[in-house]
Design a protein around this motif. Sequence first.
Motif, PDB file in Angstrom:
ATOM      1  N   GLU A  79       8.489 -53.968   6.455  1.00 18.50           N
ATOM      2  CA  GLU A  79       9.689 -54.604   6.989  1.00 18.50           C
ATOM      3  C   GLU A  79      10.536 -55.110   5.835  1.00 18.50           C
ATOM      4  N   ASP A  80      11.846 -54.837   5.900  1.00 19.84           N
ATOM      5  CA  ASP A  80      12.726 -55.317   4.836  1.00 19.84           C
ATOM      6  C   ASP A  80      13.227 -56.725   5.157  1.00 19.84           C
ATOM      7  N   ALA A 127      16.079 -57.799   5.985  1.00 23.05           N
ATOM      8  CA  ALA A 127      17.003 -57.892   7.117  1.00 23.05           C
ATOM      9  C   ALA A 127      16.282 -57.850   8.449  1.00 23.05           C
ATOM     10  N   GLY A 128      14.980 -57.574   8.447  1.00 20.40           N
ATOM     11  CA  GLY A 128      14.214 -57.511   9.677  1.00 20.40           C
ATOM     12  C   GLY A 128      14.064 -56.117  10.235  1.00 20.40           C
ATOM     13  N   ARG A 129      14.522 -55.105   9.516  1.00 20.50           N
ATOM     14  CA  ARG A 129      14.377 -53.727   9.989  1.00 20.50           C
ATOM     15  C   ARG A 129      12.989 -53.197   9.667  1.00 20.50           C
ATOM     16  N   ASP A 137      16.212 -50.611  13.725  1.00 18.23           N
ATOM     17  CA  ASP A 137      16.856 -51.922  13.750  1.00 18.23           C
ATOM     18  C   ASP A 137      16.652 -52.656  15.066  1.00 18.23           C
ATOM     19  N   GLY A 168      18.895 -55.783  18.833  1.00 13.70           N
ATOM     20  CA  GLY A 168      18.367 -55.426  17.531  1.00 13.70           C
ATOM     21  C   GLY A 168      17.575 -56.537  16.880  1.00 13.70           C
ATOM     22  N   LEU A 180      18.082 -57.586  13.705  1.00 13.37           N
ATOM     23  CA  LEU A 180      18.813 -58.284  12.652  1.00 13.37           C
ATOM     24  C   LEU A 180      19.066 -59.728  13.058  1.00 13.37           C
ATOM     25  N   SER A 181      18.711 -60.653  12.176  1.00 12.84           N
ATOM     26  CA  SER A 181      18.737 -62.068  12.525  1.00 12.84           C
ATOM     27  C   SER A 181      20.141 -62.591  12.757  1.00 12.84           C
ATOM     28  N   ASP A 182      21.150 -62.016  12.103  1.00  8.95           N
ATOM     29  CA  ASP A 182      22.515 -62.514  12.234  1.00  8.95           C
ATOM     30  C   ASP A 182      23.340 -61.707  13.225  1.00  8.95           C
ATOM     31  N   GLU A 183      22.675 -60.956  14.098  1.00 11.26           N
ATOM     32  CA  GLU A 183      23.395 -60.072  15.004  1.00 11.26           C
ATOM     33  C   GLU A 183      24.154 -60.877  16.062  1.00 11.26           C
TER      34      GLU A 183
END
Length: 996
Positions: free
Chosen positions: A85-86, A88-90, A103, A632, A634-637
């Motif tokens: 996991e990177d 960014a959460g992907r 994602d 998704g 991504l935490s800031d989505e």
Amino acid sequence: MKNYYLFAVAALLAWYDAAGQKLPLNHFTVHDGLVQQQVLGLFQDSQGYIWAGTKSGISKFNGATFENYFLEEGVPATSIFAFDEDKAGRLWAASGAGLLVFDGQTWEYFPRLLRENQPVACLDDGSVLTIDADGKLLLFKRGQYEFVGEGQPEIKDVSMSGFLPQPTLEGTLFFSDHNAWRYSEGQFHLAHQFDGTPYGVNYAGRLSFLEKRDSLTNVYGADVRDTVLKNVPLRATRQLMTKSGDVYLGDWKQLVRISKDGAPETLLSGVMVNALLEDRDGHIWIGTENGIFQYFPHGFFYYGNEELPLPWGILQDEEYRYWSPNFNYGLYAFEMGGPAEKVPIELTDDEGDAIPTEGMYFSPSQDLDGHLYFAFSQGVIRYRDGVFDHYIKPADYLLQEKESSDILGTYYDTVGQCLLAGATNGRLLLKKEEQPVKLIQVDSGAHARKFVVSICRSPDGYYWWGSSAGLARVHIQTGEIDLYEKRAPQRGAISLSIAADSVLWVGSKEGLMYYNAATDSLIAFRPDIFQVRVMDITFTPNGLMLIAEQNEIKVVDWAHYKATGQLRIKNYNYRYGFFGLESGQSSCYLDRENRYWVPAGNGAYFIDVDAISFDQPPAQVRIFRINGSPIGFLSDEFIALPYGVNEATLQFEPIGFASTLRHQYSYRLLERDTNWSAWQEEPFAHFANLTSGDYTFEVRLRIADTRHATVDVLHFSVSQPFYKAPGFYYQAAWAGLVLSGLLMLLSIGIYRYFRKNQKAQLILREKEQQLTFYQVHTLQAQLNPHFINNTLTAMQHFSKQGDPDALDQQIQRLAKLMGHFMESSLSADLNSSVKADNTMRLTEEVELLTHYMELMQVLHPGLFTFEIALPKAVPVSEISLPPMLLQPFVENAIEHGFRLGKNNGHLLLHFEMEGQALYCRIMDDGIGRQAASELQASSMGSFKSRGTALVYERIRLLNNMGQHIELDITDRPGGGTIVQLTIQTNRTTAYDRRNY
């Protein structure tokens, strides 16, 4: 770290397996939802999902259900063997055909031939490290693959030894030849040189690796200088993992755990281990060719039904031997780790016949001398000095022949030094040494008709005993009995226990209660959490409260709750290392070594109480769909709903294993209400009529207390058309007022014009209706002389007969007939001239017709008979119809049907109601219309009636004035005529209403 050496090579090769005792293992296959059976890679992401890579797809597991990804979702049909996991959460996945990234909504695939069974590592700079098919290091960055390390001649054939993707403080560790290298920010650093060949095998767990030297192997931990095991004669190890000083080794045939002291233990045999993972709860996941195994190192171990069939109790004697009464299977005994064996019991009655002892029950007990007591179908068995005897017999407590002799449980009072047992009919038995049995009987209430299943003594000098119906107590000194059926908020008292503070706790059919001495009543304890049958309550010396529900064990940190008021609970169920089904009532047991035992329908389960910890992370909650679309990772989505959509349905789910079987959620939409909603079990929330703007939705999952709830947050926006924007209707209202004023002035002028024209048309229409009304009354007035003529003819007939009495009787009858007739003629007035309300009730019409036909029978003796069929379903007093509408047709039937050619005729008047329609049928069996016409034409003096012609014209005019009348005249089969009038009324009968 200390070095641990294995001195007994033979013991390592012949892996140890404890006889009888089974491990807490979950097994997941395609039947449980796994995408494919051959699992090659395992990974747990930051949200808590477990990911499994197989030979044909990827599975995501949230702790309860699997979600699968196939070729249709963008996952290539090839082996998936590694994840990472990177930042960014992907999620990144490595396959033999290239890298994939997910994602949370869509998969993206980057083709490239990669070496199978090799890892993938996400670096801090956003790039991804992997190994190509030729064993070279590959760096994937900004959508492109590029080789790294080609300038380092020492780095070669990396794929032969693999690398460990977990970043350390000094970079990512990988191996090549005899060296360990660290890669960081594009630079390579030699970390360590080995005499043998280093081999990194744990791709998704803790950092650990092997160094193979000839036939021996060293096992290392988180650092190359941290040796865990040294010079171990291991076989072809495929997977390795270290956990708390223990080493887990997986090969082609089995999984072995080697503890700190060097003792090996086979956890799985007969399976090829492909992947190992330790999750955040400390559970071990094993990917094999036959699905996934989940091992709970600190879960409930157990003896299965093949060892202990249907155990209903557990007891440990002074020699640390365990005894287990088994329902319908007798008594079993075993030592810890050893096999269970059936214990023969021989009892005889007074006649010397053998007593069956297979029907053993709950709650065995032990006295201060070490004697054991077992409840069974014929009383209580005592085990003393190696001998069984019949301690309590049915004759000691049965009061009637047909009463059940079963004793369901025992309790030994160490203070009073006596044995208590529960019998039928709410009966408590007390026996001290060799004294006779004392009966304590409940005489009233439902408790008096049930078996006693739980017993205890409170420090204030009471014995308490419970059944499935209620609870009772008796004062030991006075013998006074109190019943608590009506002083308890929940039903039944399945289990009883005394806490360290001397408070009585009761497990009921519906939860948990405690006794309040101040109010002398029972109080429900946290009914929002404890909602199902509580089978047993046990308090431990180290401050725990263990609550056995039917399929779940709740461990409460009781000392923490008493000190802080905060309820901290750990749940053991099939998700967290307890697989028992229907725990035994009042039968859980804390042995001398602080093991907690739970007899269940599928085995006897136990756990080391000292190993229970509350440090595990709680289950998480995640919002995963909005309006059916996935959300998704991504935490800031920030999600924008489609234009014009002003409704939002949000779905959420628990993630993890440290949770109860019944999840509860609460949520709020901050822009609408900052208060949390009530707790619910439905995993979704719906909001309608949202205005344009940004929204923040929060949902929380309750673990035990609201102060321990986990929360997830989602931001989304709504964009509506201008006419749905806030304030639009306020502004539009002002504009509408101005426009309305202008329209009002115009409307007044138009209204006045049309009003004048409408008034003129109304006057004209009223004159036309008045004209029609007078025409109807003119026609009715023409009927009156015609009827009067017939009446005078009848009076003349009676006068000629010279019978004064008959004449007087007929004159009275004619007077009534004339009265009805005149009343119908004068019932209209000018005030109803435009309403066509000149009607009479059906009862009056029938009475008029009856008088008329009786008069005709007198005038023409023997000419005809008549019958009026009027069902009860026809409401004659509530139906009105135009007067003199039926009489002309009756007159025609007599004059034309009977007088012109037939005597002894029959005339039938039949009325029927269907819906709002009244059907009036006039049926005669006379000569018929055609014969009557021929006879009338040949006879100049025959009767000629104008009544029917007038009726035809009246019907036409009445229909024009709003009535609905239909006339149908047909020939009757076999001779005669049928006249049917259908009149629509405003009345529906009760009969009709029942049929609609």
